[in-house]
Design a protein around this motif. Structure first.
Motif, PDB file in Angstrom:
ATOM      1  N   ALA A 149       0.826  -1.209   0.000  1.00  0.00           N
ATOM      2  CA  ALA A 149       0.000   0.000   0.000  1.00  0.00           C
ATOM      3  C   ALA A 149       0.858   1.255   0.000  1.00  0.00           C
ATOM      4  O   ALA A 149       0.528   2.255  -0.648  1.00  0.00           O
ATOM      5  N   THR A 150       1.973   1.206   0.723  1.00  0.00           N
ATOM      6  CA  THR A 150       2.864   2.372   0.762  1.00  0.00           C
ATOM      7  C   THR A 150       3.456   2.662  -0.609  1.00  0.00           C
ATOM      8  O   THR A 150       3.487   3.812  -1.066  1.00  0.00           O
ATOM      9  N   ALA A 151       3.931   1.607  -1.295  1.00  0.00           N
ATOM     10  CA  ALA A 151       4.512   1.804  -2.627  1.00  0.00           C
ATOM     11  C   ALA A 151       3.468   2.329  -3.608  1.00  0.00           C
ATOM     12  O   ALA A 151       3.746   3.233  -4.404  1.00  0.00           O
ATOM     13  N   ALA A 153       0.821   4.067  -2.928  1.00  0.00           N
ATOM     14  CA  ALA A 153       0.505   5.457  -2.605  1.00  0.00           C
ATOM     15  C   ALA A 153       1.606   6.399  -3.079  1.00  0.00           C
ATOM     16  O   ALA A 153       1.323   7.498  -3.576  1.00  0.00           O
ATOM     17  N   MET A 154       2.859   5.988  -2.951  1.00  0.00           N
ATOM     18  CA  MET A 154       3.964   6.836  -3.401  1.00  0.00           C
ATOM     19  C   MET A 154       3.932   7.036  -4.907  1.00  0.00           C
ATOM     20  O   MET A 154       4.156   8.151  -5.400  1.00  0.00           O
ATOM     21  N   VAL A 155       3.615   5.981  -5.634  1.00  0.00           N
ATOM     22  CA  VAL A 155       3.509   6.107  -7.090  1.00  0.00           C
ATOM     23  C   VAL A 155       2.362   7.045  -7.454  1.00  0.00           C
ATOM     24  O   VAL A 155       2.489   7.922  -8.322  1.00  0.00           O
ATOM     25  N   ARG A 156       1.241   6.866  -6.777  1.00  0.00           N
ATOM     26  CA  ARG A 156       0.079   7.716  -7.059  1.00  0.00           C
ATOM     27  C   ARG A 156       0.374   9.173  -6.726  1.00  0.00           C
ATOM     28  O   ARG A 156       0.027  10.089  -7.491  1.00  0.00           O
ATOM     29  N   ASN A 157       1.024   9.411  -5.594  1.00  0.00           N
ATOM     30  CA  ASN A 157       1.346  10.783  -5.212  1.00  0.00           C
ATOM     31  C   ASN A 157       2.333  11.419  -6.173  1.00  0.00           C
ATOM     32  O   ASN A 157       2.243  12.610  -6.480  1.00  0.00           O
ATOM     33  N   TYR A 158       3.283  10.622  -6.667  1.00  0.00           N
ATOM     34  CA  TYR A 158       4.253  11.151  -7.629  1.00  0.00           C
ATOM     35  C   TYR A 158       3.563  11.546  -8.924  1.00  0.00           C
ATOM     36  O   TYR A 158       3.866  12.602  -9.505  1.00  0.00           O
TER      37      TYR A 158
END
Length: 719
Positions: A149-151, A153-158
């Protein structure tokens, strides 16, 4: 003799059978060395650095091992410092204030409300499932951090903002709990300016903070069970409207425990976790219901609800409890909080219970009256404001409306904070002084063009609103018509300083004018002060201190720490003077400028007030039981259009008191009718249009219509 022996045959070894010869393995064919493949361009470039790369790899591997050992040591150490969860569930840095009305019902909250510890195993299964489905569906499977989930979310935020660490999503419940605990760092006033700064710093996202968050999350998983972590989360999360934890939010929004909430209610509260202030149902119920619908869909997708259960929940969204829905008394609650000691209100570290004087029936009456008049009698788009105060004769405030927006908290309160000129609403204190000095309501004063010398300003020549003068008039006639020149003449006759003293003793503490214009209400005061001063007239001439706090105690304690400090105080004028003044003010409503305030079947006394250029319009009056004051005007002092105290303020007062007095037995006014009083001739009331058009007011200026009608009647009688 020599004999010859025959030659011996040569020795020959005994023939033996030969052992079988060993089989030899066939010789292997000679190997041919394979031709070396040519190196690629990258390998060719890296070949000179072969040993350096090997060393680098070994260094990195060793570093990874070292970092892992450091993390493990940090996790073990941090987990060893964590206390039992009972010491962590209430993370507030300040206490709460719960305000209770005269019926004993809660009507307002201030500060951070904590409903008490509730464990994850004790909350409603609906709430448990809604939180898991919304915030961390793999909560029971990961060890503090959901790397997938963290990965994601980071991709989505980027992709959305260019910064992988900036944005929502990805944090597990354990990580969110770590933030709620601020990584074990307690609030320190010497470090942070406020609790808000402390919480903002705890939520700040950097690479180092994310690493610290992960370590603390691992430590939580080592120290506590999953259910204990969830318990911390359910008790520490902020859910809007001052609610800390799901138990407080459940009580705040639905009036029940978190152990009893239904699927729609659970979904609504779980939906608040992302943006509690934005989605709070007390702020926007429709928006909160829309968010809850999303949570219900998630619960269905993850198998917590069947399709039928989800459809039923979607068709029956959660609604607020009656007390939460009313949202009454916001201005009153703010005022009580300001009048009580700050260490028990704004700065309290305890949970405080305040029992107040608020009567919810009267509060609702005032709010409905204000809304009705502005919807039906004020032009659309008008920015005019109004305020209402209703109190008992002893100064106990029963209702307060500080402006047209009835749902706000912490807003500007026009009933207590707005200093406005009082106009003719001040005149009763001039007549109170005269009556207390022995004058009669039937003593006369001359209404004629008169000028007074004002030091530093020259001559001042006031005029009546009608621009006419009426010669010798009685005091009751002058008050009934709200004549200006007689009021100033009477003030100068009885002593301007005496008038000022009476007004101040009745509770008008604002600076009063020093010149003759004092009699016409050129000084500023608040609606609360003026209404409290009129309460002194109703109770027979004794001053009151308006109050809203009846009792203050700490939650769980039975003995109060504070009790009401307001109420009736010293006597200001003689009782017979107050009773005669009440009769004079009764004439104002019966046959004068305040007729629009009259209530069928009730004796009502009061006084209108309009300031210069109609910047302020007032009506303050009383029945035998209650005093009510109404102010109307613009916040920026823009003149009202066609509005005087005898118009819209009197109508708001009437609409308020009709609702307040509905169903009560009529109480006569405590008035003394002077011996010389004669029945006044009947005055025909002007007909009222059945469908008034929407504008700020349809009335003539104050006293103009009354004066014209009375003058015509006198001429007809004289002829």
């Amino acid at each position: 003799m020599t004999g010859k022996r025959g030659k011996r045959p040569p020795l020959v070894a005994e023939k033996r059978s030969k052992p079988p010869a060993k089989k030899r393995k066939p010789a292997r064919p000679a190997r041919r060395k394979a031709a070396r493949k040519p190196r690629g361009p990258i390998a060719t470039l890296l070949w000179p650095f072969k040993w350096a790369l090997i060393l680098l790899w070994r260094f990195l591997w060793g570093g990874a091992v070292a970092v892992t050992l450091i993390i493990v040591a940090s996790v073990i150490y941090t987990s060893s410092t964590l206390p039992p969860i009972d010491e962590l569930v209430d993370g507030r840095t300040r206490g709460s204030v719960t305000l209770i009305d005269v019926r004993g019902e809660t009507f307002a909250w201030r500060g951070d409300q904590f409903g008490g510890m509730i464990r994850a195993r004790d909350v409603s299964e609906n709430l448990h499932n809604a939180v898991i489905a919304t915030e961390d569906k793999r909560f029971y499977w990961h060890f503090g951090v959901d790397f997938y989930a963290t990965a994601a979310a980071m991709v989505r935020n980027y992709r959305e903002g260019g910064n992988p660490l900036s944005g929502a999503g990805g944090s597990s419940i354990t990580q969110q709990t770590a933030k709620l605990l601020c990584f074990g760092q307690a609030y320190d006033q010497t470090v942070w300016d406020s609790e808000a700064d402390y919480e903002a710093d705890c939520r700040r996202t950097t690479l180092w903070r994310k690493a610290k968050e992960a370590v603390f999350a691992f430590a939580l998983e080592v120290r506590y069970t999953k259910e204990e972590i969830l318990t911390l989360y359910l008790n520490r999360a902020y859910l809007g409207a001052g609610s800390r934890g799901f138990e407080a939010a459940s009580q705040r929004y639905f009036g029940i425990s978190a152990a009893e909430v239904s699927v729609p209610q659970a979904a609504m509260m779980a939906g608040l976790l992302k943006a509690p202030s934005t989605w709070a149902p007390t702020r926007n119920l429709a928006r909160a219901q829309d968010r809850a619908a999303t949570v219900i869909r998630l619960m269905e997708e993850q198998g917590y609800l069947t399709a039928a259960q989800a459809d039923h929940a979607q068709a029956n969204p959660a609604t607020l409890s009656e007390s939460a829905r009313q949202r009454a008394g916001g201005y009153f609650a703010d005022w009580v909080m300001d009048t009580a000691p700050s260490y028990f209100t704004q700065d309290t570290t305890e949970d405080v219970i305040i029992r107040s004087t608020l009567d919810p029936r009267i509060q609702q009456a005032a709010e409905e009256a204000l809304t009705s008049v502005f919807e039906n009698r004020v032009r659309e788009g008008s920015k005019a404001q109004a305020a209402i105060v209703v109190m008992s004769a002893d100064g106990a405030v029963r209702a307060m409306v500080g402006g047209r927006d009835l749902t706000v908290s912490g807003a500007f309160n026009r009933a207590t904070q707005a200093l406005r000129q009082t106009g003719s609403a001040f005149k009763p204190f001039v007549y109170a002084t005269a009556l207390d000095l022995g004058l009669s309501p039937f003593d006369t004063v001359t209404d004629q063009p008169t000028c007074w010398n004002v030091p530093g300003s020259g001559e001042w020549c006031p005029q009546n609103y009608t621009r006419r003068h009426y010669g010798e008039v009685t005091l009751v006639e002058a008050l009934k018509r709200s004549l200006n020149v007689p009021a100033v003449a009477l003030s100068e006759r009885v002593g301007r300083d005496n008038v000022r003293t009476v007004a101040e003793n009745f509770g008008i503490v604002s600076d009063l004018a020093s010149g003759p214009a004092l009699a016409l209400g050129t000084s500023e005061s608040t609606l609360l002060e003026m209404t409290g001063a009129y309460a002194g007239i109703l109770n027979g001439g004794s001053a009151v201190r308006p109050y809203g706090l009846m009792e203050l105690r700490l939650a769980g304690e039975s003995e109060p720490l504070l009790q009401a400090t307001g109420g009736i105080r010293e006597r200001v004028i003689q009782e017979h003077a107050a009773r005669q003044l009440t009769w004079m003010m009764y004439q104002v409503v019966e046959d004068g400028s305040g007729r629009r305030a009259a209530v069928d079947g009730w004796e009502i006394a009061g006084k209108t007030g309009t300031t210069q250029a109609a910047r302020d319009a007032w009506f303050i009056g009383f029945s035998g039981d209650y005093v009510a004051g109404v102010w109307m005007g613009y916040d920026d002092n823009t003149p009202l259009t066609g509005v005087t105290g005898s118009g819209l303020p009197a109508e708001i007062w009437h609409e308020t008191m009709v609702r307040v007095l509905d169903g009560l037995q009529p109480t006569p006014l405590p008035m003394e009718v002077p011996a010389q009083a004669q029945p006044a001739p009947p005055v025909e009331q002007p007909s009222q249009p059945t469908q008034p058009r929407r504008q700020e007011n349809l009335n003539l200026p104050e006293a103009v219509a009354d004066t014209i009608i009375n003058e015509l009647l006198r001429q007809l009688q004289g002829n």
